[in-house]
Write a protein that holds these residues in place. Structure first.
Motif, PDB file in Angstrom:
ATOM      1  N   ARG A   6      16.039  -4.804 -17.126  1.00 16.95           N
ATOM      2  CA  ARG A   6      14.638  -4.906 -16.815  1.00 16.95           C
ATOM      3  C   ARG A   6      14.794  -5.892 -15.568  1.00 16.95           C
ATOM      4  O   ARG A   6      15.240  -7.028 -15.548  1.00 16.95           O
ATOM      5  CB  ARG A   6      13.935  -5.728 -18.015  1.00 16.95           C
ATOM      6  N   ILE A   7      14.059  -5.506 -14.455  1.00 18.37           N
ATOM      7  CA  ILE A   7      14.294  -6.159 -13.344  1.00 18.37           C
ATOM      8  C   ILE A   7      12.819  -6.906 -12.858  1.00 18.37           C
ATOM      9  O   ILE A   7      11.863  -5.905 -12.943  1.00 18.37           O
ATOM     10  CB  ILE A   7      14.537  -5.488 -11.987  1.00 18.37           C
ATOM     11  N   LEU A   8      12.914  -8.232 -12.777  1.00 15.73           N
ATOM     12  CA  LEU A   8      11.421  -8.589 -12.309  1.00 15.73           C
ATOM     13  C   LEU A   8      11.314  -8.818 -10.887  1.00 15.73           C
ATOM     14  O   LEU A   8      12.451  -9.083 -10.096  1.00 15.73           O
ATOM     15  CB  LEU A   8      11.452 -10.170 -12.631  1.00 15.73           C
ATOM     16  N   ILE A   9      10.180  -7.767 -10.273  1.00 12.93           N
ATOM     17  CA  ILE A   9      10.079  -7.629  -8.717  1.00 12.93           C
ATOM     18  C   ILE A   9       8.757  -8.429  -8.162  1.00 12.93           C
ATOM     19  O   ILE A   9       7.699  -7.947  -9.118  1.00 12.93           O
ATOM     20  CB  ILE A   9      10.257  -6.313  -8.493  1.00 12.93           C
ATOM     21  N   ALA A  10       8.923  -9.370  -7.497  1.00  9.40           N
ATOM     22  CA  ALA A  10       7.728 -10.282  -7.370  1.00  9.40           C
ATOM     23  C   ALA A  10       7.438 -10.526  -5.698  1.00  9.40           C
ATOM     24  O   ALA A  10       8.166 -11.131  -5.046  1.00  9.40           O
ATOM     25  CB  ALA A  10       8.154 -11.715  -8.137  1.00  9.40           C
ATOM     26  N   PRO A  11       6.402  -9.726  -5.168  1.00 14.87           N
ATOM     27  CA  PRO A  11       6.093  -9.895  -3.829  1.00 14.87           C
ATOM     28  C   PRO A  11       5.129 -11.024  -3.505  1.00 14.87           C
ATOM     29  O   PRO A  11       4.031 -11.252  -4.499  1.00 14.87           O
ATOM     30  CB  PRO A  11       5.507  -8.373  -3.375  1.00 14.87           C
ATOM     31  N   LEU A  12       5.227 -11.547  -2.286  1.00 18.94           N
ATOM     32  CA  LEU A  12       4.288 -12.603  -2.050  1.00 18.94           C
ATOM     33  C   LEU A  12       2.935 -11.828  -1.653  1.00 18.94           C
ATOM     34  O   LEU A  12       2.794 -10.719  -1.369  1.00 18.94           O
ATOM     35  CB  LEU A  12       4.630 -13.166  -0.582  1.00 18.94           C
ATOM     36  N   ASN A  13       1.605 -12.721  -2.059  1.00 24.26           N
ATOM     37  CA  ASN A  13       0.371 -12.202  -1.786  1.00 24.26           C
ATOM     38  C   ASN A  13       0.143 -12.757  -0.541  1.00 24.26           C
ATOM     39  O   ASN A  13      -0.841 -13.938  -0.557  1.00 24.26           O
ATOM     40  CB  ASN A  13      -0.245 -12.583  -2.859  1.00 24.26           C
ATOM     41  N   TRP A  14       0.378 -12.039   0.533  1.00 25.85           N
ATOM     42  CA  TRP A  14      -0.124 -12.539   1.766  1.00 25.85           C
ATOM     43  C   TRP A  14      -0.366 -11.316   2.688  1.00 25.85           C
ATOM     44  O   TRP A  14       0.393 -10.674   3.025  1.00 25.85           O
ATOM     45  CB  TRP A  14       1.208 -13.201   2.556  1.00 25.85           C
ATOM     46  N   GLY A  15      -1.662 -10.989   2.367  1.00 24.78           N
ATOM     47  CA  GLY A  15      -2.078  -9.472   2.930  1.00 24.78           C
ATOM     48  C   GLY A  15      -1.487  -8.443   1.945  1.00 24.78           C
ATOM     49  O   GLY A  15      -1.131  -8.813   0.736  1.00 24.78           O
ATOM     50  N   LEU A  16      -1.188  -7.363   2.092  1.00 23.58           N
ATOM     51  CA  LEU A  16      -0.480  -6.134   1.287  1.00 23.58           C
ATOM     52  C   LEU A  16       0.799  -5.935   1.794  1.00 23.58           C
ATOM     53  O   LEU A  16       1.277  -5.114   0.911  1.00 23.58           O
ATOM     54  CB  LEU A  16      -1.656  -5.121   1.506  1.00 23.58           C
ATOM     55  N   GLY A  17       1.421  -6.259   2.878  1.00 22.46           N
ATOM     56  CA  GLY A  17       2.455  -5.832   3.337  1.00 22.46           C
ATOM     57  C   GLY A  17       3.665  -5.885   2.330  1.00 22.46           C
ATOM     58  O   GLY A  17       4.549  -5.317   2.284  1.00 22.46           O
ATOM     59  N   HIS A  18       3.721  -7.283   1.748  1.00 26.59           N
ATOM     60  CA  HIS A  18       4.856  -7.730   1.018  1.00 26.59           C
ATOM     61  C   HIS A  18       4.869  -6.701  -0.526  1.00 26.59           C
ATOM     62  O   HIS A  18       6.004  -6.153  -0.778  1.00 26.59           O
ATOM     63  CB  HIS A  18       4.985  -8.981   0.561  1.00 26.59           C
ATOM     64  N   ALA A  19       3.885  -6.324  -0.705  1.00 23.69           N
ATOM     65  CA  ALA A  19       3.690  -5.731  -1.906  1.00 23.69           C
ATOM     66  C   ALA A  19       3.917  -4.080  -1.833  1.00 23.69           C
ATOM     67  O   ALA A  19       4.674  -3.588  -2.383  1.00 23.69           O
ATOM     68  CB  ALA A  19       1.964  -5.842  -2.484  1.00 23.69           C
ATOM     69  N   THR A  20       3.445  -3.463  -0.592  1.00 25.06           N
ATOM     70  CA  THR A  20       3.543  -2.053  -0.337  1.00 25.06           C
ATOM     71  C   THR A  20       5.014  -1.732  -0.058  1.00 25.06           C
ATOM     72  O   THR A  20       5.506  -0.799  -0.437  1.00 25.06           O
ATOM     73  CB  THR A  20       2.804  -1.734   0.767  1.00 25.06           C
ATOM     74  N   ARG A  21       5.652  -3.023   0.702  1.00 25.33           N
ATOM     75  CA  ARG A  21       7.062  -2.615   1.056  1.00 25.33           C
ATOM     76  C   ARG A  21       8.040  -2.570  -0.173  1.00 25.33           C
ATOM     77  O   ARG A  21       9.216  -2.002  -0.416  1.00 25.33           O
ATOM     78  CB  ARG A  21       7.766  -3.336   2.048  1.00 25.33           C
ATOM     79  N   CYS A  22       7.453  -3.158  -1.287  1.00 26.05           N
ATOM     80  CA  CYS A  22       8.167  -3.278  -2.572  1.00 26.05           C
ATOM     81  C   CYS A  22       8.092  -1.879  -3.501  1.00 26.05           C
ATOM     82  O   CYS A  22       8.884  -1.711  -4.152  1.00 26.05           O
ATOM     83  CB  CYS A  22       7.776  -4.320  -3.493  1.00 26.05           C
ATOM     84  N   ILE A  23       7.141  -1.079  -2.934  1.00 24.21           N
ATOM     85  CA  ILE A  23       6.625   0.044  -3.727  1.00 24.21           C
ATOM     86  C   ILE A  23       8.101   0.861  -3.651  1.00 24.21           C
ATOM     87  O   ILE A  23       8.352   1.670  -4.808  1.00 24.21           O
ATOM     88  CB  ILE A  23       5.575   1.133  -3.134  1.00 24.21           C
ATOM     89  N   PRO A  24       8.779   1.299  -2.480  1.00 26.27           N
ATOM     90  CA  PRO A  24       9.850   2.073  -2.399  1.00 26.27           C
ATOM     91  C   PRO A  24      10.943   1.745  -3.350  1.00 26.27           C
ATOM     92  O   PRO A  24      11.847   2.356  -3.947  1.00 26.27           O
ATOM     93  CB  PRO A  24      10.233   2.070  -1.265  1.00 26.27           C
ATOM     94  N   ILE A  25      11.026   0.275  -3.394  1.00 20.91           N
ATOM     95  CA  ILE A  25      12.050  -0.244  -4.252  1.00 20.91           C
ATOM     96  C   ILE A  25      11.852  -0.178  -5.661  1.00 20.91           C
ATOM     97  O   ILE A  25      12.697   0.062  -6.514  1.00 20.91           O
ATOM     98  CB  ILE A  25      12.144  -1.868  -4.093  1.00 20.91           C
ATOM     99  N   ILE A  26      10.467  -0.215  -6.152  1.00 24.80           N
ATOM    100  CA  ILE A  26      10.140  -0.195  -7.461  1.00 24.80           C
ATOM    101  C   ILE A  26      10.479   1.362  -7.987  1.00 24.80           C
ATOM    102  O   ILE A  26      10.969   1.648  -8.886  1.00 24.80           O
ATOM    103  CB  ILE A  26       8.657  -0.395  -7.722  1.00 24.80           C
ATOM    104  N   ASN A  27      10.132   2.221  -6.934  1.00 21.82           N
ATOM    105  CA  ASN A  27      10.359   3.855  -7.372  1.00 21.82           C
ATOM    106  C   ASN A  27      11.831   4.116  -7.611  1.00 21.82           C
ATOM    107  O   ASN A  27      12.349   4.728  -8.279  1.00 21.82           O
ATOM    108  CB  ASN A  27       9.725   4.477  -6.312  1.00 21.82           C
ATOM    109  N   ALA A  28      12.774   3.472  -6.776  1.00 25.60           N
ATOM    110  CA  ALA A  28      14.234   3.694  -6.807  1.00 25.60           C
ATOM    111  C   ALA A  28      14.743   2.831  -7.892  1.00 25.60           C
ATOM    112  O   ALA A  28      15.562   3.390  -8.402  1.00 25.60           O
ATOM    113  CB  ALA A  28      14.924   2.885  -5.420  1.00 25.60           C
ATOM    114  N   LEU A  29      14.128   1.835  -8.428  1.00 24.65           N
ATOM    115  CA  LEU A  29      14.731   1.172  -9.692  1.00 24.65           C
ATOM    116  C   LEU A  29      14.362   2.074 -10.632  1.00 24.65           C
ATOM    117  O   LEU A  29      15.359   2.301 -11.598  1.00 24.65           O
ATOM    118  CB  LEU A  29      13.880  -0.072  -9.840  1.00 24.65           C
ATOM    119  N   ILE A  30      13.277   2.685 -10.994  1.00 17.50           N
ATOM    120  CA  ILE A  30      12.979   3.737 -11.740  1.00 17.50           C
ATOM    121  C   ILE A  30      13.947   4.862 -11.933  1.00 17.50           C
ATOM    122  O   ILE A  30      14.297   5.359 -12.924  1.00 17.50           O
ATOM    123  CB  ILE A  30      11.445   4.147 -11.853  1.00 17.50           C
TER     124      ILE A  30
END
Length: 350
Positions: A6-30
């Motif tokens: 289990r990997i905790l992945i936590a983006p900064l809430n500063w606009g949407l950019g940090h969250a959206t660039r974590c999407i490919p990382i989350i998909n790759a983890l899965i």
């Protein structure tokens, strides 16, 4: 059979950019048999919960990042906010320790969240800012940021190492005593060769009040525009809804798949010069026009650099008029730099 790590992945809430660039990382983890656990706050958390409703998610303390109405007051505002921010980081660190203990977390990926790490686990920090520009205090903001990065086992920079890169001096500086890995530009999108449905797409995001100030200005300017416009406000709400206003098709927000289609179908994109937006538009090989957030040195630098290199025109928020879009045809536009991430090797840390 061994349970997935289990990997905790936590983006900064500063606009949407940090969250959206974590999407490919989350998909790759899965895809690599890890179990991501999401942690953030505000619209960043809302967006990731909509993208990954099947994953566990946790709300972290908010840093309460807002912008001043006048860009020249940006540094002062950040300075005044720092005691609140430090308090939030302390609370965040405590909460992360609780999540690790109660939910058997095996590793951490923090995208610019300063309190999301733990000395007993392999921890990664994602940033494109090895240098943090802040005018005449750049040396200090960079030193403080690098001190934070050194708490982590690895730092992943979403860019190319060589001269053909997107972040320029932000992501390319000497940092000794720190394992830096350049993982290539991150984007959740895939390019499609489709005919243009829209002449222009307006794509807004970022903290208030600057998001709203730009929305108001662009809404007024684009009502004079003769072409077909799709206007995405970047306001994440419970439901995605839209309406027509003159020649504009206005959406409060779009899911990743809707946004991918809309950008592919747009001839030109008008947006902030946030780094995640730049990576997305490069992946989709788009022509763009950038309006950096007033007072944000990083966005101002990126916009100016890409304009000087002949890729994308840009101007300040106060200067923008609809007539300026005509200059976009004389620029090259952004293009993808092919970079295949070896996720097997990257996730070997965990």
């Amino acid at each position: 059979m061994k349970p997935n790590k289990r990997i905790l992945i936590a983006p900064l809430n500063w606009g949407l950019g940090h969250a959206t660039r974590c999407i490919p990382i989350i998909n790759a983890l899965i895809a690599h048999q890890f179990e991501p656990v999401i942690a953030s706050d505000g619209i960043a958390l809302s967006l990731l919960k909509k993208e990954f409703p099947q994953l566990e998610s946790y709300e972290l303390p908010s840093y309460h990042i807002t912008y001043p109405k006048k860009g020249e007051h940006f540094k002062l505002k950040m300075l005044k906010s720092s005691p609140k921010m430090m308090k939030a980081i302390k609370a965040e660190k405590k909460m992360v320790a609780t999540i690790i203990e109660s939910h058997n977390i095996n590793g951490i990926i923090s995208d610019n969240r300063l309190g999301v790490y733990n000395k007993n686990l392999p921890c990664v920090f994602i940033t494109h800012q090895l240098q943090v520009l802040s005018g005449n205090t750049t040396w200090l903001s960079t030193k403080l940021h690098q001190k934070i990065i050194k708490r982590f086992q690895e730092c992943w920079v979403p860019d190319n190492l060589g001269d053909a890169n997107l972040s320029g001096k932000l992501g390319h500086t000497h940092m000794y005593e720190m394992p830096i890995k350049f993982i290539g530009p991150l984007s959740r999108f895939t390019k499609s060769d489709v005919p243009a449905t829209y002449d222009v797409m307006v794509l807004l995001s970022g903290p208030e009040p600057q998001r709203s100030l730009l929305e108001e200005k662009l809404m007024s300017e684009f009502l004079k525009f003769k072409g077909k416009v799709i206007f995405v406000r970047g306001v994440v709400e419970n439901d995605c809804h839209s309406y027509k206003k003159g020649n504009l098709s206005v959406y409060n927000y779009m899911t990743s798949s809707q946004l991918e289609t809309a950008i592919n179908e747009s001839a030109l994109v008008v947006s902030r010069s946030g780094y995640t937006t730049i990576m997305d538009l490069a992946k989709l090989n788009k022509k763009a026009f950038f309006i950096p957030t007033p007072g944000q040195f990083e966005q101002e630098y990126l916009a100016k650099r890409l304009t000087n290199l002949g890729y994308v025109p840009s101007c300040t928020q106060d200067e923008f008029t609809i007539e300026m879009l005509e200059t976009a045809s004389t620029y090259k536009g952004l293009s993808v730099m092919d970079y295949e991430v070896n996720y097997n090797k990257l996730f070997g840390l965990f």
